[in-house]
Design an enzyme around this catalytic site. Structure first.
Site, PDB file in Angstrom:
ATOM      1  N   SER A   1       0.728  -1.540  -0.018  1.00  0.00           N
ATOM      2  CA  SER A   1       0.175  -0.212   0.004  1.00  0.00           C
ATOM      3  C   SER A   1       1.010   1.208   0.281  1.00  0.00           C
ATOM      4  O   SER A   1       2.127   1.392  -1.064  1.00  0.00           O
ATOM      5  CB  SER A   1      -0.620  -0.085   1.092  1.00  0.00           C
TER       6      SER A   1
ATOM      7  N   ASP B   1      -9.784  -5.043  -4.580  1.00  0.00           N
ATOM      8  CA  ASP B   1      -8.991  -3.879  -3.762  1.00  0.00           C
ATOM      9  C   ASP B   1      -9.921  -3.053  -4.232  1.00  0.00           C
ATOM     10  O   ASP B   1      -9.906  -2.057  -5.040  1.00  0.00           O
ATOM     11  CB  ASP B   1      -7.669  -3.794  -4.071  1.00  0.00           C
TER      12      ASP B   1
ATOM     13  N   HIS C   1      -7.797  -5.495  -0.071  1.00  0.00           N
ATOM     14  CA  HIS C   1      -6.375  -4.703   0.204  1.00  0.00           C
ATOM     15  C   HIS C   1      -5.319  -5.419   0.641  1.00  0.00           C
ATOM     16  O   HIS C   1      -4.102  -5.073   0.469  1.00  0.00           O
ATOM     17  CB  HIS C   1      -6.574  -3.170   0.415  1.00  0.00           C
TER      18      HIS C   1
END
Length: 386
Positions: free
Chosen positions: A236, A323, A362
């Site tokens: 991320s 995601d 995610h």
């Protein structure tokens, strides 16, 4: 004595009253109506009046709430524009410490009883917390050992993975801990840190500071791993830190063995525009001026799309199609840029998507039973076996 009769005046008043009622149709009708009204009818009338009043009051309250929400909606962009530091906090979310009430000095409380906690000092006045998880094959030997023993194991033949986490939470976040366990079971040393301002690390967060922290840990590891492979894994927001770090290493001619980007984005402006939090303002006139320029004003860029043009080592990108935090198209777009990068010509660049039906979203790619095979195929013969 005889009882007196009623007064003539009383008889006269009664007769006058009767005559007045009879001579006035309106009064007569009213008189009859009053006489015919029952107590139940009166209650119903009161309830109807009360119901109408209550409905009007509810509409007034709803209107006031709507006006308050509208005022807040309009005020937020101006507040962020006037105080860009608020937007920086929303990017880093370092104040969100999830899970709460964990002691980062005790990784064993999170099921990592082959992990050592220690602190390093990237800059004066800044100490950052670090965890070192040894390969699972060293689990028994690790029991009761101190920091010196853990540091000495970096000289072993096992490769090392430097893990750079995303925003919010700490190095003790559950999905992060689960990934450490997977990588450890595959035979990796896993070294991770909380950047300055996160967890129990000192200082305040910034893109520059996060990159310096990662660089310092990388250099600290390079002094101890001998010739063992040292990989970098970013997740991320950590993918932005990872590409910053790798670009710096490649520019000075010391690229890492490989970089793995889990759920990456192209740059922070495109990610902010695509983030679910921006949905209510995305189509507001001046959205970029209010929100995105506020990010830039804090010197936050995380320009992975630019960095891939300066990276010269193998790149693996992992992204789940479902995601919603970092949308799948951003990861795919970054891969397309990396595949066309001249600096990556001759280096392996691979993109691995995970179908929405798997539900990895995610932060749950670590659950994939294919992950060990993906790493083995990408890293080739250097993939360890526990």
């Amino acid at each position: 004595m005889r009882r007196r009769n009623n007064s003539p005046n009383a008889d006269h008043d009664s007769s006058a009253t009767k005559t007045l009622v009879d001579s006035s149709p309106k009064l007569k009708q009213c008189h009859k109506g009053d006489a015919s009204t029952e107590p139940g009818d009166s209650d119903k009338t009161m309830r109807r009046k009360f119901g109408r009043g209550n409905g009007t009051g509810l509409r007034c309250r709803m209107r006031r709430i709507f006006l308050w929400l509208l005022g807040i909606y309009i005020a937020i962009p101006f507040i962020i524009k006037l105080c860009p530091s608020i937007q920086a906090k929303l990017v880093f979310l370092n104040f969100v410490r999830v899970p709460y009430f964990i002691d980062l000095k005790r990784p064993q409380d999170q099921g990592l009883n082959h992990t050592c906690n220690f602190y390093l000092q990237p800059e004066d006045g800044v100490h950052v917390g670090v965890w070192h998880t040894v390969p699972a094959v060293l689990w028994k030997e690790a029991q009761g050992k101190g920091g010196d023993w853990y540091e000495s194991t970096l000289h072993s033949t096992h490769p090392v993975m430097l893990y750079l986490h995303g925003n919010a939470g700490t190095r003790g976040g559950d999905h992060r801990v689960q990934l450490y366990k997977v990588l450890s079971s595959l035979g990796y040393h896993v070294v991770t840190l909380d950047y300055r301002g996160w967890g129990d690390s000192e200082g305040s967060p910034s893109e520059r500071g996060m990159t310096l922290d990662a660089l310092y840990i990388y250099q600290w590891l390079m002094q101890r791993v001998n010739n063992n492979p040292l990989y970098i894994w970013g997740h991320s927001l950590g993918t932005g830190v990872a590409t910053n770090l790798v670009r710096h290493l490649c520019d000075r001619g010391t690229p890492p063995a490989a970089v793995i980007l889990e759920s990456p984005f192209t740059n922070i402006r495109e990610e902010a525009k695509s983030h679910p939090f921006s949905m209510v303002y995305r189509y507001l006139p001046g959205f970029e001026w209010f929100f995105l320029d506020a990010i830039t004003a804090n010197d936050i860029r995380f320009a992975s799309d630019e960095n891939v043009n300066h990276i010269s080592c193998p790149v693996l990108i992992l992204h789940a199609e479902d995601d919603t935090v970092v949308p799948f198209p951003l990861g795919k777009k970054l891969y397309n840029m990396a595949a066309q990068s001249k600096s990556l010509s001759g280096h392996k660049v691979q993109f691995v998507p995970f179908q929405s039906s798997l539900g990895y979203r995610h932060k749950f790619i670590y659950r994939s039973p294919q992950l060990p095979h993906i790493l083995s195929d990408f890293l080739g013969t250097t993939h360890p076996h526990a």
